[in-house]
Each structure stands twice: as C-alpha cells, then as structure tokens.
Design a protein around this motif. Sequence first.
Motif, PDB file in Angstrom:
ATOM      1  N   ARG A   8       0.846  -1.200   0.000  1.00 39.78           N
ATOM      2  CA  ARG A   8       0.000   0.000   0.000  1.00 39.78           C
ATOM      3  C   ARG A   8       0.880   1.247   0.000  1.00 39.78           C
ATOM      4  N   ALA A  11       2.545   1.708  -3.466  1.00 38.14           N
ATOM      5  CA  ALA A  11       1.591   2.214  -4.458  1.00 38.14           C
ATOM      6  C   ALA A  11       1.269   3.670  -4.180  1.00 38.14           C
ATOM      7  N   VAL A  15       1.888   6.770  -6.731  1.00 38.54           N
ATOM      8  CA  VAL A  15       0.774   7.568  -7.261  1.00 38.54           C
ATOM      9  C   VAL A  15       0.921   9.036  -6.858  1.00 38.54           C
ATOM     10  N   THR A  74      -4.558   4.659  -1.791  1.00 40.26           N
ATOM     11  CA  THR A  74      -3.657   4.403  -2.920  1.00 40.26           C
ATOM     12  C   THR A  74      -3.927   5.293  -4.130  1.00 40.26           C
TER      13      THR A  74
END
Lengths: 500, 310
Positions: A8, A11, A15, A74
């Motif tokens: 998590r 990611a 992002v 995320t």
Amino acid sequence: MRIVKNLRLLAGVAVLTCFVLAWLRFDTFGPAATLLEHTQMAYAIFELPLISAAIALIAITLTTLLVGRVYCSTLCPLGLLQDLIARLTRRFNKKPYQKLAPHASMHMLIFALAAASAVGGFILPLTIIEPFSTFGQIFAGIFQPLAARFFSATAPLLSTGINWFGQASAKPFSLLNSMISVLLLAGLTIAVYKAGRVYCNTICPVGAILRFIAKHSIFRLAIDDNACTSCRLCEKACKAGCIDLASKTLDFSRCVSCYNCAASCNFAAIKFGRPAATAGEKPDFMPGRRAAIAAIAGGAAGYALPKALLAASQSPAQILPPGAMTAERFYQSCISCHLCVIACPSSVIKPHSTPESPRSLLKPALNFDLGMCEQNCNLCSQICPVNAIQPVAADRKKLMKIGEVEYKKHLCVVETDGKDCGACAEHCPTQAVRMVPYHNNLMIPQTDPAICIGCGSCEHICPVRPDRAIIVHPVAQQTFIEMPEPEALPDGGQPAEFPF
Amino acid sequence: MDRRSFISLVSALAATYNFKLPYRARAEELNLASGTAAAGGFPDIVAVMGGTPVEMLDRALTAAGGLSRFVKQGQKVLVKPNIGWDKTPEEGANTNPTLVKHLIQLCFKAGAKEVNVFDNTCNHWQACYSNSQIEAAVKEAGGTMLMAHEESYYTEIDLPHGVALKKAKVHKAWLESDVIINLPILKHHGGARMTAAMKNLMGVIWDRRHYHRTDLHQCIADFTTIDKKPTLNIIDAYSVMMRNGPRGVSTADLATKKMLLLSTDMVAIDTAAARILEAQPDEIAYIAMAAALNTGIADLSKLKIERITI
C-alpha cells in the motif's frame, strides 16, 4: 499484514509522486496526470456515459465491496497528501491517534447538501470538498506557481540549452485563488495534525459513497478477540480513528485501508475475514433513521436554496476556456480541479480574478497578460476530467470563437503618436484585425468581428498601457467562425528576372 | 553534507546566479561590424534565383568567397532564423528548416566549434520550435537550440547611436558568439511593412512591445547601430508571404519567388528584398532610417550585385 501495508505504501508513494510531478511540471509529466485522472471517482461519476468512466466506477465499487476503501490510501491524491502531512507533522505531535465518533449523520448531511446543490446548479460546495479538486486547487494555487518560479530562476544556472528544468514558464499567482488554496491546505493540515483522516469520514463526498459500500464489504478487517491483548497499539496507529478497543470493534466503513493497525499489532490479531453474522455485533454505525433524515433534509435544502438565491448565469464577465460553450453549462460542470490552469502552455487560464457571482468562484477564465490562447492548442479541452471544457478537435479549435475584439482607436499608438505599430494585426491568426492605409503613409488597425476567434493575441501584444488599445470581450455562446475563401494572389508565378 | 558546506554551496549558487559580467565588445568583434565596403572584391549582394533553397545557398556562398570567409576554425556561431510562429514549413511563416540545417552543416564544415540557434518567438516557444521543424533540423545538423523565453537569458546593452532606442536587452548568445548569421525569411508585415534582415533581429531582444510603443521603424533601424552586427545576412525568399504577414492566414498568401539573397550589409539586403516584395522604395521607413544612421547602404546603384540564375 506488514507486506500488505508495504505494498500500500509503495503504491501510494508512486501515485502521489506522479500526481505531484504532473501538477508541478505538466509540460514534462502531463501524461501521468491524464492517466491518473481516469482512476478518480470524480471522473468516474461526472463522465459516466463514457465507457472508461463506467469501467472506473465499476472497478472502484467492486474493489470496495470486496476489500474496502483501498481507493482512499492508494489512488486519492488528497488522501495521499494527508498521509504525507501526517508523516511530516506527527513528529511534533506525540499524542497518538484516538478513536473518533462516527459522525455518520453529519457526513451524510454534508454529502447530501453538496450533491443536491450540484444537481440544483450550484456545484461550488461540492468542488471545495471534493478531494481531487481540493488537491488541484492546493497545487495550482500554491505549489505550482512556486515551482514555476524556481524552475525559471534555476534554468539559466544550469544551461542555456533545452533541459529538464528549463521548460516551465512563470505561472500567474491569483491572489484570491492562492488565498483559498492556503485556507484549504491550512485546514487540512490542522485536521490531520489533530485527528488524522477526519476529513475523509466527515466531509469527503467520495468517502461518503465508499463508506456506504465498505459497510457491506465481503472481506473486512476485524480484531481477533482471542489473540488481542488490548495493548491499544492499533487504536493509536489508526488515522481514521475507527478502532474502538473498549468494544474490540473496527468500524470497517470508516477504515481507509492503510493497514497501519495490522502492521502495528504484535499478535497478528487484526486480520481480513468474512464478518461473522453474530448477534453480539453492535450496530453502532449509521443509525438508519437519523442519517436518512439528514440526507433528505440536506438534499432538499441543497437543491432548493441555490435555485432560489442564485440567478442563472448569462454572459460571463470573463472569457471562458475554449470548449466551455456557455457560462451556464460551464459553471455547472466544472469541478475546479484547476488541471487546465496548470496545463495551459501559455499560462492564460487562471481562476476568475473577480468572480461575478458565487457560481463563477474558483472557475477558470482566460487572462491574456502572459500570453494568448494559442490557435493550434486544445490541451485544456483534452485534459478536462469532467468535460466542463468539451473536447474540441484541433482543426475545429482553430475556428472556435471564445471572444470578440474591440479596438479603441483613441488609445492606439498610430492615432496618439502618429507612429506605425501593427502588433495586434501581426499576431492575429485570422486577420480579424488587419492594417489598412491611414493618413501620412501610416497603417491603422481595422477589425472584422465576424472572423474574430477571441484568442487574445491582439490584447496580449498591444503595447499601450495602462489601458490597452485593443481588448477582447467574452461571448455568451462559444461558436465557430467561418473563414472566407482566400482570393488568389494577383500575380503568382516565379519572376523571370530580378526586380533590382 | 554538514551545515557549513551546505551554506557555502548555497551562497556559491546564489552568487553565480546574481553575478553578471558587464558586456564589453572585444576588438575583434567590432571588426566584424558589417562592412559597408566589401573586402577583396567580393560582391556586396549575391542574389540567386531558380534553384532549390539549398542549391541557391551553395551558389551564393561560393560567389561570396565561401563560408570560410566568415566562419573560422573553433568559432562559436549563432544562426538566427525566423521561428516566430507556430506554423509548419509549408505555411511560409518561418525560415525553411532545410536551409537552416544545411547552413549549420556548412558552419561545422568550416570549423565551427558550436552552432547555436534561437528566436524569441511570438507564439508559444515550444510549439514554434517544434512545428517549424527547425528544432529537429538543428539537432540533425548537430547544432543546439537555445531557449529565449525568459528575461534572464538577456543582458541589457547600450545603443549610444540609437535615436529612439538607447538600450536593449539582447540575448546572451548574441553577445557571446564569434560569428552571427542572420537567416530570415522574407515576408509582408502588417506593422513594419516587411520583415527581412533588420526586422528579424527583433527576435534577439527581450521587449518587443517597447519597439511597438516607442516607434517601430526607428527602433528597428536603431538596433542596427549595435556594436556587434550580423557577420552575414541570408534571406530565404523562395516562398514569399505577399500579404497578411507576418503570420499569414493561408498558403494563398504565398508566392513562389525561388530566390535567395546574401550580403554582409543588412540595409542593402533589405533594400533588395523590398523589391522582391513589390514594395514601394519609400514605404519601408526603417530602411531609410538605418541608412541615415550609416549602418548600411540603401542605394543599390552604389553596390556591386552579383545576380545568379540557376
């Protein structure tokens, strides 16, 4: 669970990095932004007739229904920004997180008010609390202008050749917008500092929707009563404040899926599992009746009040981006994410400097101080995540009329100084402004509004100050001009000999 | 990095940023000032007609004594085409990219150490650089595209001989180059009437609005009094925009003239170019103004013109 948490984290960092880079340097990292906007709830809902939006909506819904609000930790840029703020500020606040009240009714009321108001024609409340637009406003109002100044100041230091740093031009600071951005960021920072992800479970409209879905998730995090030693480490780690160790319950509807609780537990007592339909489970979340009343009351008020208080938008006071079509349509559909503001290569799109009504607050408008709406550019219409700026094909955009020219002869250099200038006509892409003979062998501008596209080239380059001698007014409805068929040159053909 | 080294690094960077050497023209640069009298019996103007742009450039250079007359071993060359507009080469608003490419290749052949190219564009600079296809042409030839869209790339210089323009912010690459080749495309111009050699130099200064506000023709003429003048001027007059210039509305504005001019004298070459544009001799005021400032000769009868037809 530690692995899940690290995944998590990975990611989320990836992002957020993409979002931040795209918002700071759209010219280089623009594709990341256009890719990521398709994962956003705002895109999924507002662009719904589109297949890609439907896919996004189904994917988000199914994921949430399966394992909860993974989206919040995320994909949501504002959620990730809050996590970053938490990391940066937690070192100053040693007080651990505490369990928070569910605030279900208030959350529902706020959501209903904002959503109904948007349906009723006043989208501003929703755009202020919507996470994607809030993130955009914070970056377009604070960090992007700062970054642009940094890049343009450092570019000559590094090299005069084209390089990574040199491509950004200074973006205009909009005082009003920056003030709102600072307020949003300050409010968010205080909230995160005091109570973690309290925004996500009290204000966020996406949170309100996902919260409802996550309540019925198939797999949920839960506390294993047999393994738990009531050490409270998980409760202190929970940013969402959804763990109540007194009753050893984890309110999964409010869980933002950060998995910090599970990673903090020394006895692996927090695990995913199917919820047991035991009678002992306390239904302390969303007392149906109260929330329902809140929703109905909020919805009615949100829908009715703006209708009663705000007049419909007529002709806008400022020029709208190409593809906005009409003020009414644009002000109702733009979510003020300011992606167009940061993406505009010539920096002409900025939030309304003096909004003529609450409807146009935070909405982008064109300002020709730093450039013109480039005739060959349709970037804003390509990237608008909610099609408030409708897609316009590049060749059609060349003919799109977003404003109309007004020439003020009494201010013009040719008239006042008796000197040639012609800057306006020189820049006019359609020759809606052209130079015609005047006295004393001078040439003076003449306008033809029928072929004016309102790109602002003339206004941008006019050297007269403080008031320019040629300006562009907004139009009530954006249309397309028709260019007359060009006449052939009187004498084509290559000359037989030199004319000197 | 400890605190002390960090502080010294930051102050060093800050110092570099603020430190600007005052520009002083070197003696050899002054000698490069465009000769009003051509040396060694070479023609004052070479005019070529009828070939491809590249052919005509080769012929013109040969007639003028070859590029090695102007570009020496190890020199830093600036090529200044017109890249003012976000237009394709077919639209005739910017200098022909094949001509730019060929000239840069010739410069390297003559021994140039580096060849730089820039323009302070009217449309968004990245769109102009790429859609004019000049950026690609420069890269293929091994030259460097420089940026010109920030004020920080410019240095203020004095123009003591200027009538209306006494100071101008000039791109540093202009001041730092050994050789400058001015490579405009000939076009009609709504404000200045014509854009060719002299008008093309508005793309090397920062504040073009100041020209327009003050006195466009006089400022264009005044800039030619700058100490460091173009070593060589080459005008691309193959496809000439006869009206609606300098941006152009459609290709119907273009006439195929298939010509190319070359001269060390900006005033002389613009006088000849005006004839190609079918302009009246007194119509383009800046030509007479520049001649009055003695930066070149506007009387073609006093010049040695070599006319070549391919």
